[in-house]
Design a protein around this motif. Structure first.
Motif, PDB file in Angstrom:
ATOM      1  N   LYS A 160       0.821  -1.218   0.000  1.00 44.97           N
ATOM      2  CA  LYS A 160       0.000   0.000   0.000  1.00 44.97           C
ATOM      3  C   LYS A 160       0.851   1.263   0.000  1.00 44.97           C
ATOM      4  O   LYS A 160       0.355   2.344  -0.332  1.00 44.97           O
ATOM      5  CB  LYS A 160      -0.943  -0.004   1.198  1.00 44.97           C
ATOM      6  CG  LYS A 160      -0.255  -0.042   2.547  1.00 44.97           C
ATOM      7  CD  LYS A 160      -1.279  -0.074   3.673  1.00 44.97           C
ATOM      8  CE  LYS A 160      -0.612  -0.119   5.041  1.00 44.97           C
ATOM      9  NZ  LYS A 160      -1.619  -0.161   6.129  1.00 44.97           N
ATOM     10  N   ASN A 161       2.127   1.128   0.374  1.00 41.46           N
ATOM     11  CA  ASN A 161       3.043   2.276   0.355  1.00 41.46           C
ATOM     12  C   ASN A 161       3.946   2.289  -0.870  1.00 41.46           C
ATOM     13  O   ASN A 161       4.927   3.026  -0.914  1.00 41.46           O
ATOM     14  CB  ASN A 161       3.899   2.275   1.625  1.00 41.46           C
ATOM     15  CG  ASN A 161       3.077   2.479   2.883  1.00 41.46           C
ATOM     16  OD1 ASN A 161       2.122   3.255   2.878  1.00 41.46           O
ATOM     17  ND2 ASN A 161       3.417   1.763   3.939  1.00 41.46           N
ATOM     18  N   GLY A 162       3.639   1.456  -1.866  1.00 39.14           N
ATOM     19  CA  GLY A 162       4.463   1.399  -3.068  1.00 39.14           C
ATOM     20  C   GLY A 162       5.246   0.106  -3.142  1.00 39.14           C
ATOM     21  O   GLY A 162       5.163  -0.753  -2.243  1.00 39.14           O
ATOM     22  N   PRO A 163       6.020  -0.088  -4.207  1.00 40.27           N
ATOM     23  CA  PRO A 163       6.765  -1.334  -4.368  1.00 40.27           C
ATOM     24  C   PRO A 163       7.847  -1.495  -3.305  1.00 40.27           C
ATOM     25  O   PRO A 163       8.525  -0.534  -2.940  1.00 40.27           O
ATOM     26  CB  PRO A 163       7.376  -1.200  -5.772  1.00 40.27           C
ATOM     27  CG  PRO A 163       7.410   0.265  -6.046  1.00 40.27           C
ATOM     28  CD  PRO A 163       6.235   0.845  -5.326  1.00 40.27           C
TER      29      PRO A 163
END
Length: 474
Positions: free
Chosen positions: A385-388
């Motif tokens: 949810k915070n990016g890869p």
């Protein structure tokens, strides 16, 4: 672009002008029926090291002209921007000042019974955007921004040829303006077919780094993993010895792990052949200490000739001694290093000692290392949810204080610092876990090999109780 004598890049679509005060600026109709004007200033400084076209910066410097900072107006469709970009959707909607201005301007035209798609550009609402050069350090970005708007409005990019650097600037701009999902979908053919010309000089490394950046923004799968693997194998003079948790440090650390693993092979067999405790010649009654001595000498000669071993005299020498040449760490391509080690000849003291040398022990180990490199060296990203994110090989700092106890051999062991891992080649079976097609197993297998603290490359017949990848705590 305000200076007509500057050698800035050309926009290949018909451009008219728009007047602001006493100054005229170029107007590019992305859509001649657009209802919004983007007023974009491209701020450039002397920090610019690249240009589009490629020779524009060289021409500026040769004529001792200042770096231009063009201001260009783009006629676009408001709803098209808001539909595909979170950045523009937020910026051009109240309560933001830009959104309020656009709403009021379009309402005023409506009250005058004027269609925004038909009026002159000077009557349309304008939104001011400033783009600096800190990310790309490139003059000529106005061309790529125009290409980005072209693609967004369903047209083809105007820049030709579309080089790796142009593609890099396009991706960075798309990321800034929240257009990456759209760009990745509609530019997929170009992204897949693009050829990266990666040479062995500094320009080649820069191209490779651009490839990694492009794949990070547009493909979080196998292409990004392959690009990072390529950078790890190649290496970089920019990398130092301090590792944080960034992707750059991760690549540098993984390269260090691979080189330590490869070096452990020659270190172990040099130590074994140098010892008189365990004879390596395996000819039964004909086993010979002379054979081991012969193999040790040939091994040292081969590794020294290849520049992979340095014999240091016993006397102490000051590092500041300018007359003394200290050996340097290997900085070349890892694939080249592996191929160089494969050239180890099959030395034999006579015709009865055909499998006593380093080659028979070296090649299986190198094959195994190469399979781990191919299957799990690159950085594999997973969505969050915070990016890869990725599984880092860099060990976290140990917060615990050391606590030593005596082991069964009477040696002090720090039990608070975690267990140390040893890789045992004899435990590795031919049907390795990466044959199952499970990517997570592939990653763990390579990580287990390359992040071990010790390696044992001696292969013995497997017993029924031996299994797994061969990494165990010491």
């Amino acid at each position: 672009m305000s200076d007509p004598k500057s050698p800035g890049p050309r926009l290949s679509k018909a451009i008219t002008a728009i007047r602001v005060g006493e100054q005229e600026y170029p107007l590019l109709d992305i859509r001649s029926t657009g209802d919004l004007i983007l007023d974009v200033s491209f701020k450039n400084t002397t920090e610019c090291t690249k240009s589009i076209p490629k020779d524009a910066l060289r021409e500026l410097r040769s004529k001792k002209l200042p770096i231009p900072s063009p201001r260009i107006f783009y006629r676009v469709r408001l709803e098209t921007l808001k539909k595909h970009s979170e950045y523009f959707r937020t910026l051009l909607t109240p309560p933001f000042a830009e959104g309020v201005l656009v709403k009021e301007s379009l309402l005023r035209l409506s009250k005058l019974n004027q269609n925004p798609t038909e009026v002159e550009a000077e009557q349309l609402p304008r939104v001011r955007i400033v783009d600096d050069d800190t990310a790309t350090k490139t003059i000529g970005r106005e061309m790529i921004f125009g290409d980005l708007l072209q693609v967004l409005h369903g047209a083809s990019p105007l820049t030709t040829p579309f080089t790796t650097h142009c593609l890099t600037v396009l991706v960075i701009m798309a990321d800034r303006f929240s257009l990456l999902p759209f760009l990745t979908r509609h530019f997929q053919k170009n992204l897949l077919s693009h050829k990266y010309q990666i040479s062995q000089d500094k320009n080649g490394e820069e191209t490779l780094r651009q490839k990694v950046l492009i794949q990070f923004h547009t493909d979080h799968g196998v292409r990004f993993a392959a690009a990072t693997k390529e950078l790890i194998l190649r290496g970089s003079f920019r990398w130092g010895g301090n590792y944080d948790m960034s992707g750059e440090s991760e690549c540098a650390y993984r390269r260090t792990c691979v080189l330590r693993t490869i070096a452990s092979i020659q270190s172990q067999f040099l130590a074994i052949y140098s010892s008189s405790w365990d004879r390596q010649c395996k000819l039964g009654y004909d086993s010979s200490a002379a054979c081991d001595s012969f193999q040790l000498g040939e091994m040292v000669k081969f590794l020294t000739k290849k520049g992979l071993l340095s014999l240091i005299p016993f006397q102490s020498v000051s590092p500041e001694d300018s007359e003394y040449i200290w050996p340097e760490a290997y900085s070349g391509d890892v694939d080249y290093l592996i191929n160089m080690l494969r050239q180890c000849p099959s030395y034999q003291i006579d015709h009865n000692h055909g499998r006593c040398g380093l080659r028979t022990k070296l090649l299986p180990a190198l094959d195994f290392i190469k399979s781990c490199i191919d299957s799990g060296l690159g950085i594999r990203l997973t969505a969050s949810k915070n990016g890869p994110v990725f599984d880092s090989w860099i060990p976290p700092p140990a917060p615990k204080q050391p606590f030593y106890v005596a082991d069964e051999k009477g040696e002090d062991v720090d039990i608070a610092g975690g267990t140390h891992k040893e890789f045992q080649f004899a435990l590795v079976r031919p049907k390795m876990v990466w044959g199952t097609g499970n990517n997570s197993n592939v990653e763990r297998s390579a990580k287990g090999l390359f992040t071990a603290e010790r390696w044992d490359w001696i292969t013995e017949p497997e017993s029924s109780g031996k299994s797994g990848i061969g990494v165990r705590p010491l």
